[in-house]
Structures are given as structure tokens and as C-alpha cells.
Design an enzyme around this catalytic site. Structure first.
Site, PDB file in Angstrom:
ATOM      1  N   GLU A 150       0.795  -1.241   0.000  1.00  0.00           N
ATOM      2  CA  GLU A 150       0.000   0.000   0.000  1.00  0.00           C
ATOM      3  C   GLU A 150       0.821   1.282   0.000  1.00  0.00           C
ATOM      4  O   GLU A 150       0.550   2.198   0.783  1.00  0.00           O
ATOM      5  CB  GLU A 150      -0.972  -0.010   1.193  1.00  0.00           C
ATOM      6  CG  GLU A 150      -1.897  -1.222   1.202  1.00  0.00           C
ATOM      7  CD  GLU A 150      -2.849  -1.249   2.393  1.00  0.00           C
ATOM      8  OE1 GLU A 150      -2.726  -0.395   3.288  1.00  0.00           O
ATOM      9  OE2 GLU A 150      -3.727  -2.138   2.427  1.00  0.00           O
ATOM     10  N   ASP A 193      -1.268  -4.174  -3.049  1.00  0.00           N
ATOM     11  CA  ASP A 193      -2.053  -2.949  -2.827  1.00  0.00           C
ATOM     12  C   ASP A 193      -3.528  -3.228  -3.118  1.00  0.00           C
ATOM     13  O   ASP A 193      -3.892  -4.322  -3.556  1.00  0.00           O
ATOM     14  CB  ASP A 193      -1.535  -1.812  -3.729  1.00  0.00           C
ATOM     15  CG  ASP A 193      -1.689  -0.437  -3.072  1.00  0.00           C
ATOM     16  OD1 ASP A 193      -2.652  -0.234  -2.300  1.00  0.00           O
ATOM     17  OD2 ASP A 193      -0.850   0.445  -3.337  1.00  0.00           O
ATOM     18  N   GLU A 245      -6.113 -10.744  -1.055  1.00  0.00           N
ATOM     19  CA  GLU A 245      -6.901 -10.497   0.169  1.00  0.00           C
ATOM     20  C   GLU A 245      -8.390 -10.457  -0.165  1.00  0.00           C
ATOM     21  O   GLU A 245      -9.122  -9.567   0.279  1.00  0.00           O
ATOM     22  CB  GLU A 245      -6.469  -9.167   0.814  1.00  0.00           C
ATOM     23  CG  GLU A 245      -4.991  -9.100   1.107  1.00  0.00           C
ATOM     24  CD  GLU A 245      -4.561  -7.884   1.925  1.00  0.00           C
ATOM     25  OE1 GLU A 245      -5.429  -7.173   2.460  1.00  0.00           O
ATOM     26  OE2 GLU A 245      -3.339  -7.661   2.011  1.00  0.00           O
TER      27      GLU A 245
HETATM   28  C1  XIL Z   1      -5.827  -5.989   8.594  1.00  0.00           C
HETATM   29  C2  XIL Z   1      -6.142  -7.108   9.571  1.00  0.00           C
HETATM   30  O1  XIL Z   1      -7.074  -7.978   8.964  1.00  0.00           O
HETATM   31  C3  XIL Z   1      -6.678  -6.541  10.848  1.00  0.00           C
HETATM   32  O2  XIL Z   1      -6.832  -7.555  11.825  1.00  0.00           O
HETATM   33  C4  XIL Z   1      -5.739  -5.463  11.371  1.00  0.00           C
HETATM   34  O3  XIL Z   1      -6.321  -4.853  12.499  1.00  0.00           O
HETATM   35  C5  XIL Z   1      -5.439  -4.421  10.334  1.00  0.00           C
HETATM   36  O4  XIL Z   1      -4.947  -5.063   9.172  1.00  0.00           O
HETATM   37  N1  XIL Z   1      -4.821  -4.620   3.827  1.00  0.00           N
HETATM   38  C6  XIL Z   1      -3.770  -5.386   4.289  1.00  0.00           C
HETATM   39  C7  XIL Z   1      -3.942  -6.197   5.503  1.00  0.00           C
HETATM   40  O5  XIL Z   1      -2.739  -5.460   3.614  1.00  0.00           O
HETATM   41  O6  XIL Z   1      -2.757  -6.330   6.233  1.00  0.00           O
HETATM   42  C8  XIL Z   1      -5.017  -5.636   6.387  1.00  0.00           C
HETATM   43  O7  XIL Z   1      -5.208  -6.530   7.464  1.00  0.00           O
HETATM   44  C9  XIL Z   1      -6.281  -5.426   5.612  1.00  0.00           C
HETATM   45  C10 XIL Z   1      -6.063  -4.435   4.507  1.00  0.00           C
END
Ligand code: XIL
Length: 417
Positions: free
Chosen positions: A198, A256, A323
Site C-alpha cells: 500500500e 495494494d 486479500e
Molecule cells: C488488517 C487485519 O485484517 C486486521 O486484523 C488489522 O487490524 C489491520 O490489518 N490490507 C492489508 C492487511 O494489507 O494487512 C489488512 O489486514 C487489511 C487491509
């Protein structure tokens, strides 16, 4: 018979329970209410377990999940589900800097849950997440900009050495040749890293200026102190660290979100990764792949998803849907059966589009962000938000989305995609 009893009977008899099948005495709303917890997502449309397993749906698409180490240690149902369904795991939070280097120079690799799970569960692949992020930082890094500099050092030099030490030490830990966490070929179970996460904002610009919201800085301390070269530096350090450990196969990703909703960001990511691809270390590009998070929702345009996949694929790099979750009510849509239908369809569409537009040799796989609505990072973000974004529900029952996603991985791809 109450709706609740009828529901239990259908489940126990192995029948499908669909929102459309409602006991004559119950209104659809009443059934939904009975099946729902306060947040309105419990057991809605749970289908009987047909024994389908995602990791076997398609040999050409590896399926992963973001896993929570506490739940793996304490919740047997969760652990069994992870073991059964996936062949790749990403640590949801366990490998973020806040956990691996809580104090400066004090690295903590004592929690071996992820490695043990990967090993115990048939040598599953681990995808490392994440080496460099503007979030998930320990306080000592967050507060650094206001501290006095050591003599003769600039802030940029100070942060650069923190960056390089963190990357070097963490990679070396998981790439340690003496480690017991190996696959059948004697290679490390951890095969890939999100090196930088990101770095860009929705306009495609580097995250920069400090902007604290809900205690989190939306800007990047890495950018503010080192400048945009931190990205290239991070990848170079990562490649160098892997090669120093004799690991010539470690795959390095830029991860990202927003490829599917911001054309500007998509373009900036494309340019950034293409530039990184030109940079080599020991004759090898410093980047191998792109993580497309895909935290999407039922309204996300399929045309945009397709366009984003095609553009990212054209880089020639590996493509990881890293994700995936498909939220029901973002932005602010009401929870409804129609929303669940849209969700299941979109899960199928994403799987089909990935298979159609990303050739097998460029697929790193699809990782679901969380296993069920119970452990989802989204469901509980606020009292008002009901995302129910996952394939499994609050009791880890398989939702219709699960079966549609399975089909999307498995069935012939219609020409309409
Ligand atoms: C999130 C987790 O799921 C949460 O538990 C934490 O509080 C914050 O991070 N993008 C990402 C992940 O790359 O690392 C994030 O994960 C969600 C968004």
C-alpha cells in the site's frame, strides 16, 4: 414447527437451506431474524457441507486464507477448517513489523504457529505479509520523526538502516537453511513476501503527509523520511537477503488495493512495478509479482475487475489475488437475500475472471481475507457495518458463496466472461 426447528431439521437431514425455501408459517423476514444474531448474518443461507474442498477445486489455482494465530491456537473448528480447505496461508497480522520487531533491534520470532501449522497441515505454502507498510508499525517507529537524531545521521539514513535491517533479519529468519520448516524438496515453506504494502493512495500518488485517522496514519513515514526510493530499496534489500540465504526462488510482491476502482492508481501501480522490474540484483529482477487485494463488494464492477486483471497480467509478473473478500453492504447497502445472491455470484465471477485472464504460469493463487464472517476483519469494524464478506458464516458453515466460488474455480468458463 418454528422456523428455527425447521432450519435445524433441514441441516441435520442434509437438505439445502435456501432463503427462498421458507416454511409456510414463517415470513421470509421472520426466518431471517431467527437465523440471525444481532449483526444479522448468523447462519443465513447455510448449505449442507457437500465435502467440497477449495484446495482441490482446481490444481492450477492455489487457494489461501489469511489466518489468525490466536484462533489457530484456541479454536479447533477454525484450525480444522484451515487445514482442510486451503493450501496456502498468509499471516493476517503475525508477520507485521509491530509483531516481529516490537522494540528497536529486538526481533521476536518466538511465535511459530504459522510455521507449525504449515508443516503439520501437509507442508502448506506460507505467503509472508508484510515487510514494509505505513501501518502495523511498532510505536518506536511511529514516534521516530519527533526524536533527536543520532550525531552525524540524517533522518533518511536512520530510517534506511531500520528498513534494511528489518527486511534482512526477517527474510533471513524464514529463509534459514537450518530451519525445520521445509517442503518436500528441502525448500523453505515461506515462498513469497509482500515486500511493500500500500505505498500509493487512491490518486496513484505516494502516500506521504501524516494524516491520523482512528489512531492510524494514512500517510507513510517511510516516504516522508526516505522518499519514494524506499520502495526500490526495500525490494533490493529483500532480494539481496534471500540470495544471501541461498534462496533463489523467493517471490517478491508489491501488494495494494484499489486496482478495480481507481484508474489512476491502477496506472501508477503499473508504472511502478514496470520500473521495479527493470532493476536487477544478481541478474534477477527485484520484483516477481503483484498482489491485488480485492477487498471488494457486491457492487464492484466486473468490467473493472477484468480490466485490472488484464492490465496487471500484461506486466508479465505473477498475479496474486491476495486479500479477497466481498462485502455485502458497502457502501451502506441493506442486508438482504438479494445481497447474498449478488455476493455468491461475484465470488464465482472473480474466480472465473482470474482463470480466464491470468495464464496458469502467472497465477500465484487466490487468498481469501479471513476464513469466516466470525473472524473477518470487516464484520466487526463497527456496530453498523454488516459486511458478511467471507465464504463461511459465523459458525463456519459454508455459505452459498462457498459453492459458487468453488464452481468458479472448477467449471468451464462461459464465453460471456
Ligand atoms: C488488517 C487485519 O485484517 C486486521 O486484523 C488489522 O487490524 C489491520 O490489518 N490490507 C492489508 C492487511 O494489507 O494487512 C489488512 O489486514 C487489511 C487491509
Amino acid at each position: 414447527m418454528t422456523c428455527e426447528k425447521e432450519f435445524i431439521m433441514k441441516i441435520s437431514m442434509g437438505f439445502l437451506v435456501l432463503t427462498g425455501i421458507v416454511h409456510p408459517g414463517c415470513s421470509k423476514d421472520a426466518l431471517q431474524k431467527e437465523l440471525s444474531k444481532d449483526n444479522g448474518v448468523k447462519n443465513v443461507q447455510v448449505l449442507a457441507d457437500t465435502g467440497k474442498v477449495l484446495q482441490f477445486a482446481n490444481p492450477n489455482v492455489i487457494i489461501g486464507a489469511a489466518v489468525n494465530v490466536k484462533l489457530l491456537a484456541t479454536d479447533g473448528i477454525y484450525r480444522d477448517l484451515v487445514k482442510k480447505q486451503y493450501n496456502s496461508i498468509s499471516p493476517e497480522n503475525a508477520m507485521k513489523m509491530i509483531n516481529l520487531q516490537p522494540q528497536e533491534g529486538n526481533f521476536d520470532f518466538s511465535d511459530k504457529t504459522i510455521e507449525n501449522v504449515a508443516l503439520d497441515f501437509g507442508k502448506k505454502r506460507i505467503h509472508g505479509h508484510t515487510l514494509v507498510w505505513h501501518r502495523g508499525l511498532p510505536n518506536w517507529v511511529k514516534n521516530l520523526e519527533t526524536t533527536t537524531l543520532p550525531n552525524g545521521t540524517t533522518r533518511a539514513q536512520q530510517m534506511d538502516s531500520i528498513l534494511s535491517r528489518h527486511i534482512r533479519t526477517v527474510i533471513a529468519n524464514y529463509d534459514n537453511p537450518a530451519s525445520i520448516y521445509k517442503d518436500n524438496n528441502g525448500k523453505p515453506l515461506l515462498k513469497s513476501w509482500d515486500v511493500v504494502n500500500e505505498a500509493l493512495d487512491d490518486n496513484g500518488d505516494y502516500r506521504a503527509t501524516q494524516n491520523i485517522s482512528n489512531g492510524e496514519d494514512k500517510g507513510s513515514i517511510w516516504y516522508r523520511t526516505i522518499g519514494k526510493s524506499y520502495v526500490q530499496k526495500a525490494f533490493t534489500y529483500a532480494r539481496k537477503a534471500a540470495e544471501a540465504q541461498g534462496d533463489t526462488d523467493l517471490k517478491l510482491f508489491y501488494n495494494d488495493y484499489g486496482h478495480e476502482y481507481s484508474a489512476k492508481k491502477l496506472d501508477s501501480i503499473y508504472k511502478m512495478v514496470m520500473a521495479l522490474k527493470q532493476i536487477t540484483f544478481n541478474g534477477k529482477p527485484i520484483i516477481d509479482g503483484i498482489g491485488m487485494q480485492f477487498h471488494i463488494n457486491i457492487n464492484t464492477s466486473l468490467a473493472n475487475i477484468k480490466n485490472a486483471l488484464i492490465k496487471m497480467k500484461s506486466t508479465g509478473l505473477l498475479i496474486h489475488i491476495a486479500e479477497l473478500d466481498i462485502s455485502l453492504n458497502k457502501p451502506g447497502l441493506p442486508f438482504s437475500a438479494a445481497a447474498l445472491d449478488a455476493q455468491k455470484q461475484k465470488y464465482k465471477d472473480v474466480a472465473m475472471l482470474y482463470r480466464k485472464y491470468v495464464p496458469a504460469n502467472q497465477r500465484w493463487g487466490i487468498t481469501l481475507w479471513n476464513v469466516g464472517d466470525k473472524d473477518s476483519w470487516l464484520t466487526y469494524t463497527s456496530n453498523t457495518q454488516v459486511d458478511a464478506a467471507c465464504l463461511f458464516d459465523l459458525d463456519y458453515g459454508q455459505k452459498p458463496a462457498f459453492f459458487q466460488f468453488y464452481d468458479g474455480l472448477n467449471l468451464d468458463i462461459p464465453a460471456s466472461y
